[in-house]
Design a protein around this motif. Structure first.
Motif, PDB file in Angstrom:
ATOM      1  N   THR A 186       0.846  -1.146   0.047  1.00 42.53           N
ATOM      2  CA  THR A 186      -0.164   0.008  -0.061  1.00 42.53           C
ATOM      3  C   THR A 186       0.807   1.349   0.079  1.00 42.53           C
ATOM      4  N   LEU A 187       0.687   2.073  -0.886  1.00 46.82           N
ATOM      5  CA  LEU A 187       1.380   3.429  -1.000  1.00 46.82           C
ATOM      6  C   LEU A 187       0.380   4.358  -0.295  1.00 46.82           C
ATOM      7  N   LEU A 188       1.042   5.457   0.772  1.00 48.06           N
ATOM      8  CA  LEU A 188       0.557   6.126   1.494  1.00 48.06           C
ATOM      9  C   LEU A 188       1.086   7.483   1.218  1.00 48.06           C
ATOM     10  N   TYR A 189       0.275   8.259   0.676  1.00 46.98           N
ATOM     11  CA  TYR A 189       0.847   9.825   0.274  1.00 46.98           C
ATOM     12  C   TYR A 189       0.587  10.585   1.485  1.00 46.98           C
ATOM     13  N   HIS A 190       1.330  11.334   2.412  1.00 48.70           N
ATOM     14  CA  HIS A 190       1.008  12.137   3.313  1.00 48.70           C
ATOM     15  C   HIS A 190       1.048  13.572   2.852  1.00 48.70           C
ATOM     16  N   ARG A 191       0.069  14.314   3.020  1.00 50.44           N
ATOM     17  CA  ARG A 191      -0.056  15.449   2.339  1.00 50.44           C
ATOM     18  C   ARG A 191       0.541  16.653   3.110  1.00 50.44           C
ATOM     19  N   ARG A 192       0.555  16.416   4.314  1.00 52.29           N
ATOM     20  CA  ARG A 192       1.278  17.399   5.191  1.00 52.29           C
ATOM     21  C   ARG A 192       2.835  17.450   4.972  1.00 52.29           C
ATOM     22  N   SER A 193       3.474  16.125   4.786  1.00 54.09           N
ATOM     23  CA  SER A 193       4.879  16.286   4.761  1.00 54.09           C
ATOM     24  C   SER A 193       5.148  16.034   3.278  1.00 54.09           C
ATOM     25  N   GLY A 194       4.183  15.759   2.422  1.00 53.65           N
ATOM     26  CA  GLY A 194       4.712  15.460   0.966  1.00 53.65           C
ATOM     27  C   GLY A 194       5.404  14.184   0.702  1.00 53.65           C
ATOM     28  N   GLN A 195       5.539  13.158   1.650  1.00 54.20           N
ATOM     29  CA  GLN A 195       6.136  12.018   1.587  1.00 54.20           C
ATOM     30  C   GLN A 195       5.254  10.946   1.349  1.00 54.20           C
ATOM     31  N   THR A 196       5.614   9.967   0.451  1.00 52.59           N
ATOM     32  CA  THR A 196       5.068   8.636   0.226  1.00 52.59           C
ATOM     33  C   THR A 196       5.580   7.528   0.923  1.00 52.59           C
ATOM     34  N   HIS A 197       4.822   6.589   1.446  1.00 53.73           N
ATOM     35  CA  HIS A 197       5.269   5.580   2.326  1.00 53.73           C
ATOM     36  C   HIS A 197       4.789   4.491   1.752  1.00 53.73           C
ATOM     37  N   MET A 198       5.539   3.461   1.807  1.00 52.68           N
ATOM     38  CA  MET A 198       5.323   2.027   1.072  1.00 52.68           C
ATOM     39  C   MET A 198       5.077   1.306   2.432  1.00 52.68           C
ATOM     40  N   VAL A 199       3.922   0.553   2.684  1.00 53.18           N
ATOM     41  CA  VAL A 199       3.690  -0.025   3.943  1.00 53.18           C
ATOM     42  C   VAL A 199       2.992  -1.334   3.551  1.00 53.18           C
ATOM     43  N   ILE A 200       3.210  -2.418   4.322  1.00 55.12           N
ATOM     44  CA  ILE A 200       2.338  -3.589   4.051  1.00 55.12           C
ATOM     45  C   ILE A 200       1.717  -4.054   5.254  1.00 55.12           C
ATOM     46  N   SER A 201       0.984  -5.101   5.337  1.00 53.75           N
ATOM     47  CA  SER A 201      -0.097  -5.363   6.356  1.00 53.75           C
ATOM     48  C   SER A 201       0.874  -5.426   7.801  1.00 53.75           C
ATOM     49  N   PRO A 202       0.404  -5.087   8.977  1.00 49.00           N
ATOM     50  CA  PRO A 202      -0.997  -4.698   9.277  1.00 49.00           C
ATOM     51  C   PRO A 202      -0.910  -3.241   9.399  1.00 49.00           C
ATOM     52  N   VAL A 203      -0.071  -2.126   8.796  1.00 47.30           N
ATOM     53  CA  VAL A 203      -0.289  -0.804   8.820  1.00 47.30           C
ATOM     54  C   VAL A 203      -1.827  -0.489   8.274  1.00 47.30           C
ATOM     55  N   PRO A 204      -1.999  -0.859   7.085  1.00 49.31           N
ATOM     56  CA  PRO A 204      -3.228  -0.223   6.622  1.00 49.31           C
ATOM     57  C   PRO A 204      -4.402  -0.801   7.234  1.00 49.31           C
ATOM     58  N   GLU A 205      -4.281  -1.837   8.101  1.00 46.34           N
ATOM     59  CA  GLU A 205      -5.530  -2.516   9.164  1.00 46.34           C
ATOM     60  C   GLU A 205      -5.519  -1.638  10.217  1.00 46.34           C
ATOM     61  N   LEU A 206      -4.133  -1.002  10.603  1.00 48.27           N
ATOM     62  CA  LEU A 206      -4.070  -0.353  12.000  1.00 48.27           C
ATOM     63  C   LEU A 206      -4.626   0.964  11.533  1.00 48.27           C
ATOM     64  N   LEU A 207      -4.353   1.546  10.428  1.00 41.27           N
ATOM     65  CA  LEU A 207      -4.982   2.850  10.057  1.00 41.27           C
ATOM     66  C   LEU A 207      -6.467   2.762   9.800  1.00 41.27           C
ATOM     67  N   ASP A 208      -7.114   1.750   9.140  1.00 45.46           N
ATOM     68  CA  ASP A 208      -8.149   1.720   9.039  1.00 45.46           C
ATOM     69  C   ASP A 208      -9.082   1.553  10.417  1.00 45.46           C
ATOM     70  N   ARG A 209      -8.871   0.964  11.406  1.00 47.40           N
ATOM     71  CA  ARG A 209      -9.306   1.010  12.610  1.00 47.40           C
ATOM     72  C   ARG A 209      -9.134   2.086  13.454  1.00 47.40           C
ATOM     73  N   MET A 210      -8.327   3.142  12.987  1.00 42.21           N
ATOM     74  CA  MET A 210      -8.194   4.626  13.825  1.00 42.21           C
ATOM     75  C   MET A 210      -8.899   5.295  12.982  1.00 42.21           C
ATOM     76  N   ALA A 211      -9.933   5.324  11.912  1.00 39.56           N
ATOM     77  CA  ALA A 211     -10.201   6.035  10.906  1.00 39.56           C
ATOM     78  C   ALA A 211     -11.464   7.052  11.652  1.00 39.56           C
ATOM     79  N   ASP A 212     -11.851   6.626  12.728  1.00 40.59           N
ATOM     80  CA  ASP A 212     -13.024   7.561  13.619  1.00 40.59           C
ATOM     81  C   ASP A 212     -12.358   8.791  14.122  1.00 40.59           C
ATOM     82  N   GLY A 213     -10.944   8.764  14.272  1.00 40.48           N
ATOM     83  CA  GLY A 213     -10.327  10.284  14.708  1.00 40.48           C
ATOM     84  C   GLY A 213     -10.179  10.068  16.293  1.00 40.48           C
ATOM     85  N   ALA A 214     -10.740   9.165  17.007  1.00 47.54           N
ATOM     86  CA  ALA A 214     -10.663   9.177  18.360  1.00 47.54           C
ATOM     87  C   ALA A 214      -9.190   8.531  18.935  1.00 47.54           C
TER      88      ALA A 214
END
Length: 95
Positions: A24-52
């Motif tokens: 999974t490629l993640l482009y972080h708008r604030r830093s302008g950086q692109t990160h290449m990640v694999i599982s479990p990073v996308p799953e972790l971020l998905d479970r944090m999606a509510d912002g709490a």
């Protein structure tokens, strides 16, 4: 790792995501950086999606509903390590 630290994900529009098979490629708008990640990073971020704010324990509980995480102590340590690494990259921030 401290499993009791809380982290928060930026708003959904802060990251652009592109899935390429197992990568999974993640482009972080604030830093302008692109990160290449694999599982479990996308799953972790998905479970944090509510912002709490979430802790490793809360993420463990959320992930355990869908995945076999193995021994809780090991899984918690891994989740806490991933959260710390994501914070170092600026993809999540301490709450």
């Amino acid at each position: 790792m401290d499993n009791s630290l809380s982290y928060r994900r930026d708003t959904a529009d802060a990251l652009l995501r592109c899935a390429l098979e197992d990568l999974t490629l993640l482009y972080h708008r604030r830093s302008g950086q692109t990160h290449m990640v694999i599982s479990p990073v996308p799953e972790l971020l998905d479970r944090m999606a509510d912002g709490a704010p979430v802790t490793a324990h809360l993420l463990h509980d959320r992930l355990a509903q869908e995945f076999d995480l193995g021994p809780p102590g090991e899984a918690l340590a891994e989740i806490a390590a991933h959260l710390a690494a994501l914070a170092a990259l600026g993809l999540v921030r301490p709450a």
